[in-house]
Write a protein that holds these residues in place. Sequence first.
Motif, PDB file in Angstrom:
ATOM      1  N   LEU A  99       0.834  -1.203   0.000  1.00 35.02           N
ATOM      2  CA  LEU A  99       0.000   0.000   0.000  1.00 35.02           C
ATOM      3  C   LEU A  99       0.875   1.263   0.000  1.00 35.02           C
ATOM      4  O   LEU A  99       0.575   2.233  -0.683  1.00 35.02           O
ATOM      5  CB  LEU A  99      -0.948   0.010   1.210  1.00 35.02           C
ATOM      6  N   ALA A 100       1.967   1.213   0.763  1.00 37.37           N
ATOM      7  CA  ALA A 100       2.896   2.355   0.765  1.00 37.37           C
ATOM      8  C   ALA A 100       3.422   2.597  -0.638  1.00 37.37           C
ATOM      9  O   ALA A 100       3.496   3.739  -1.107  1.00 37.37           O
ATOM     10  CB  ALA A 100       4.052   2.088   1.728  1.00 37.37           C
ATOM     11  N   ALA A 101       3.780   1.506  -1.325  1.00 36.42           N
ATOM     12  CA  ALA A 101       4.307   1.630  -2.687  1.00 36.42           C
ATOM     13  C   ALA A 101       3.255   2.222  -3.613  1.00 36.42           C
ATOM     14  O   ALA A 101       3.538   3.134  -4.400  1.00 36.42           O
ATOM     15  CB  ALA A 101       4.766   0.268  -3.189  1.00 36.42           C
ATOM     16  N   ALA A 102       2.028   1.711  -3.505  1.00 35.23           N
ATOM     17  CA  ALA A 102       0.954   2.220  -4.359  1.00 35.23           C
ATOM     18  C   ALA A 102       0.714   3.699  -4.075  1.00 35.23           C
ATOM     19  O   ALA A 102       0.510   4.499  -4.994  1.00 35.23           O
ATOM     20  CB  ALA A 102      -0.322   1.423  -4.132  1.00 35.23           C
ATOM     21  N   PHE A 103       0.787   4.063  -2.802  1.00 34.32           N
ATOM     22  CA  PHE A 103       0.602   5.459  -2.417  1.00 34.32           C
ATOM     23  C   PHE A 103       1.660   6.346  -3.051  1.00 34.32           C
ATOM     24  O   PHE A 103       1.373   7.458  -3.491  1.00 34.32           O
ATOM     25  CB  PHE A 103       0.680   5.608  -0.897  1.00 34.32           C
ATOM     26  N   SER A 104       2.894   5.868  -3.084  1.00 35.20           N
ATOM     27  CA  SER A 104       3.954   6.719  -3.613  1.00 35.20           C
ATOM     28  C   SER A 104       3.915   6.780  -5.132  1.00 35.20           C
ATOM     29  O   SER A 104       4.567   7.634  -5.728  1.00 35.20           O
ATOM     30  CB  SER A 104       5.316   6.249  -3.119  1.00 35.20           C
TER      31      SER A 104
END
Lengths: 316, 270
Positions: free
Chosen positions: A288-293
């Motif tokens: 999710l962090a990756a998708a957010f960035s």
Amino acid sequence: MTAASPATGSGVAGLRRGISTLLYRHSTLFLLLLLAPPLTWLGIVYLGSLLALLLQSFFYIDEFTGQVVREFSLRTYVELLTGAANLDIILRTVTMAATVTVAAAAIGFPIAYYMARYATGRTKALFYLGVMLPLWSSYLVRVYAWKLLLAREGVISWAFDKAYLGWFLDAVLALPVIGGSSLSVSYIGMFLVFTYIWLPFMILPIQAALERVPPSLIEASGDLGARPNETFRRVILPLALPGVVAGSIFTFSLTLGDYIIPYVIGTSRFFIGQAVYIHQGTAGNVPLAAAFSVVPIVIIGIYLAIARRLGAFDAL
Amino acid sequence: MRSKGIRAPWTLKLAALAGLAFLHVPMAAIILYAFTTETKSYQFPPPGLTLHWFAVAWERQDIWDALALSARVGTVATAIALVLGTLAAAAMQRSRFFGRETVTLLIILPIALPGIVTGIALRAAINLIDLPFSFWTIVIGHATFCVVVVYNNVLARLRRTSGSLIEASMDLGADGVQTFRYVVLPNIATALLAGGMLAFALSFDEVIVTTFTAGQQTTLPIWMLTELVRPRQRPVTNVVAVFVIAVTFVPILVAYYLTRGTETVSGSGK
């Protein structure tokens, strides 16, 4: 080196000469040799990492075990884009970035204009250093300085009180959304800090663009009957625009991705950077962090495409 | 677009000076606070002034450790960036080639994209290949975004240096190494020094990418961030902040004086 001089001499010197000649004749080979180390580094370390990031964003968290499942799936993106809280975070961050960009342009333009058109000699050097020093000096210390200024018992409150304007500050802080219990935990405070921190990034490209306006053009405009503010509006401003756009790339992109300022100054409501940080850290949801960035990358990609059309890259 | 002999409108002058003041007043506040006797809050004006906190900060081993780590990381990252940035600048200066814009973009990207993207990307890669956090994971991140600083400085200098100097040197019988040593290097030396100093200042101060690549290690900016969020001894943090200002100001001023007025490098006649 025009003559075709074959490798002469002997031993090391001859070899060196031979290589020099070879490289000079085959400039493509030389170019490749020069580019190989930096491109390998940036290609492997940087692009490789970005790919790893992209890859991670297509993984997902198993709801039962809490483990990252390394399989291709769009599940994380669906989670990102359907969660109202996540959309709020994105909207909030983009709004802040846009506001900061406009404010930085408004404050930065007069400085850049003065530097480029009027300042000479010592004054110019002073202004140039005055902009460069904050640009390069410690980001964290400058954020910290604002914590001191914005604190309830800090400099700004004191100044307002001394000017008998304490009621005004209280009224502003009482406003919904942008207010808060003190400047250091409000959007106003955060906005001030963002603008302050990224301002030099706006000034320098504008100044560079203005420096390149030929004085003859301004004189010609005047000779042809334009009044000074017509010249400003129709000659200088259009030519300065690429500089403003170039500066806005920095202010916009830097605000989008910052998580320190919302973390140190500001409310408990998240910005994109904080969401990334929390999800990869304590929450352990790296996908999710990756998708957010990926969100700021996409937004900035669009922004850069527009900026390129406006010729901003020549003003960098 | 200098306008000679025309005075600036006073409104413009005022706006420019106010803007400049906005950039500098906070720095002054930090310096003042390093001397305050108040320990619990950020009270202004300070109730009293003291040098006590400088002595306290001096005794703190954790600060020295963080400082040492930052200095080591900065040095190594700068060294790597100097080599890579100079090579890239030399290549980009020499020729127009297919994909040139893409290469420029690749070099600029690490600072054009927000630090958090660079940070989480490196973290994702470290995570994916199961690399343990170490001194080198910090250095890799720092070197990546320092390249562009050196690149910009050297490229700007090379653009002002005439290519005919190099051809003349080789015509006069110098080989590539000699030409580099006696013609190119003296021309770009100050640009290298300036770029290197700025790269060091950038690395010394970096916090966003570092939080993702440092693991449990504490660089000076990470130490400061921890203090900012959970203050233990506020005045000590103030002292460290003043120290950091001093350390970063020196390279910036030196870099400025080194690159100033280099439009007229001797013999560059361009």
